[in-house]
Design an enzyme around this catalytic site. Structure first.
Site, PDB file in Angstrom:
ATOM      1  N   LYS A  36       0.836  -1.206   0.000  1.00  0.00           N
ATOM      2  CA  LYS A  36       0.000   0.000   0.000  1.00  0.00           C
ATOM      3  C   LYS A  36       0.870   1.255   0.000  1.00  0.00           C
ATOM      4  O   LYS A  36       1.880   1.325   0.724  1.00  0.00           O
ATOM      5  CB  LYS A  36      -0.923  -0.016   1.224  1.00  0.00           C
ATOM      6  CG  LYS A  36      -1.946   1.121   1.261  1.00  0.00           C
ATOM      7  CD  LYS A  36      -2.885   0.942   2.444  1.00  0.00           C
ATOM      8  CE  LYS A  36      -3.921   2.058   2.527  1.00  0.00           C
ATOM      9  NZ  LYS A  36      -4.889   1.858   3.620  1.00  0.00           N
ATOM     10  N   SER A 105      -9.569   1.933   2.697  1.00  0.00           N
ATOM     11  CA  SER A 105      -8.706   2.686   1.807  1.00  0.00           C
ATOM     12  C   SER A 105      -7.675   1.842   1.076  1.00  0.00           C
ATOM     13  O   SER A 105      -6.966   2.333   0.197  1.00  0.00           O
ATOM     14  CB  SER A 105      -7.974   3.768   2.611  1.00  0.00           C
ATOM     15  OG  SER A 105      -7.159   3.170   3.622  1.00  0.00           O
ATOM     16  N   SER A 129     -10.089  -0.457   6.875  1.00  0.00           N
ATOM     17  CA  SER A 129      -9.465  -0.286   5.563  1.00  0.00           C
ATOM     18  C   SER A 129      -8.778  -1.519   5.001  1.00  0.00           C
ATOM     19  O   SER A 129      -8.363  -1.514   3.846  1.00  0.00           O
ATOM     20  CB  SER A 129      -8.470   0.874   5.597  1.00  0.00           C
ATOM     21  OG  SER A 129      -9.140   2.097   5.785  1.00  0.00           O
TER      22      SER A 129
END
Length: 225
Positions: A36, A105, A129
Site C-alpha cells: 500500500k 482505503s 481499511s
C-alpha cells in the site's frame, strides 16, 4: 500502481539462482507482494495516494518491508490507496464487478490480489481499511492486534488505531504474513514485546472451543438515548 519492473526482475533472478543451489531465504522465497502506498519503500516513491507527494522518495524502507524481504518476498510495486488513506475514493475498480466499489482505503491492495495478479499484499486498517476491501473483493484480510506489527515508516492516520494487515485469497497466506511481520520494533512506541503463537499451527487446530462474542445492542438499541 507504481511497478518496479527492473528491481523485481533482478531480485527474482537472484532468488531463482539461490533456489537452483538448494537454498531458500524463507517462507516467502520468490513470492511477489504489493505494498500500500503509505508504506515507505526506499527504491520506490511513497506518495500517500496524493499528488502533493508524487515525487517523494523515502530515505529508508519501513521495518515491515525489511521483514518481508528477509523472508524472501519480492516487492513488485506500490498499490493504490485513497488519498492519505482517508475518505476520497480512488480510481481503483473492483475486479469482480467494475460497477461495484473495491472498498477503501486499501483498494489497490485488495484489487490486485482479487484479480489474480499477485498472491498477497499489505494494506492498513484504522476503521476497516483492510477488512472492507477484503469483503468487497472476496478475500481474506485481518486487522491485527494493536502493536503486533510495526508501523515504523507507515503514514499515520490515527496513531492509536492504525494497524498494518495482509490481504490474500487464503487464510493460510494471511497467517503466514502475520507470522513474519509480528516482530517487536523499538521504533514504534506502541509495538508490543510479546511471544506470538504459531499462527499456522493454531489455525490447523480448527474452531472447536472458540467463543465468539456478538454485541447485539451496539447499533440496534439505545439510539443515543
Amino acid at each position: 500502481m507504481c511497478l518496479d519492473r527492473d528491481g523485481a526482475s533482478d531480485r527474482a533472478n537472484m532468488l531463482d539462482s539461490m533456489r537452483k543451489t538448494g537454498k531458500a531465504i524463507g517462507p516467502l522465497h520468490g513470492v511477489p507482494v504489493g505494498i500500500k502506498d503509505i508504506v515507505d519503500t526506499v527504491n520506490l516513491p511513497t506518495s500517500f495516494g496524493s499528488s502533493i507527494f508524487t515525487d517523494r522518495k523515502p530515505a529508508s524502507s519501513a521495518r515491515i518491508i525489511e521483514l518481508l524481504e528477509m523472508a524472501g518476498a519480492i516487492v513488485v510495486g506500490k498499490t493504490v490507496t485513497t488519498e492519505f488513506a482517508f475518505m476520497n475514493p480512488s480510481v481503483t475498480k473492483n475486479p469482480i464487478n467494475k460497477a461495484y466499489s473495491p472498498g477503501g482505503s486499501s483498494s489497490g491492495s485488495a484489487s490486485i490480489v482479487a484479480a489474480g495478479i499477485i498472491p498477497v499484499s499489505l494494506g492498513s486498517d484504522t476503521g476497516g481499511s483492510v477488512r472492507l476491501p477484503a469483503s468487497a473483493c472476496g478475500l481474506f484480510g485481518i486487522k491485527p492486534t494493536q502493536g503486533l506489527i510495526s508501523r515504523d515508516g507507515v503514514f499515520p492516520l490515527s496513531i492509536s488505531l492504525d494497524s498494518v494487515g495482509p490481504l490474500s485469497r487464503t487464510v493460510y497466506d494471511v497467517a503466514t504474513i502475520l507470522q513474519i511481520l509480528a516482530v517487536h520494533d523499538d521504533n514504534d512506541h506502541l509495538s508490543v514485546n510479546v511471544k506470538v503463537p504459531n499462527y499456522i499451527s493454531e489455525m490447523k487446530r480448527g474452531i472447536k472451543g472458540i467463543k465468539i462474542g456478538l454485541p447485539k445492542n451496539y447499533f440496534l438499541e439505545g439510539n443515543g438515548k
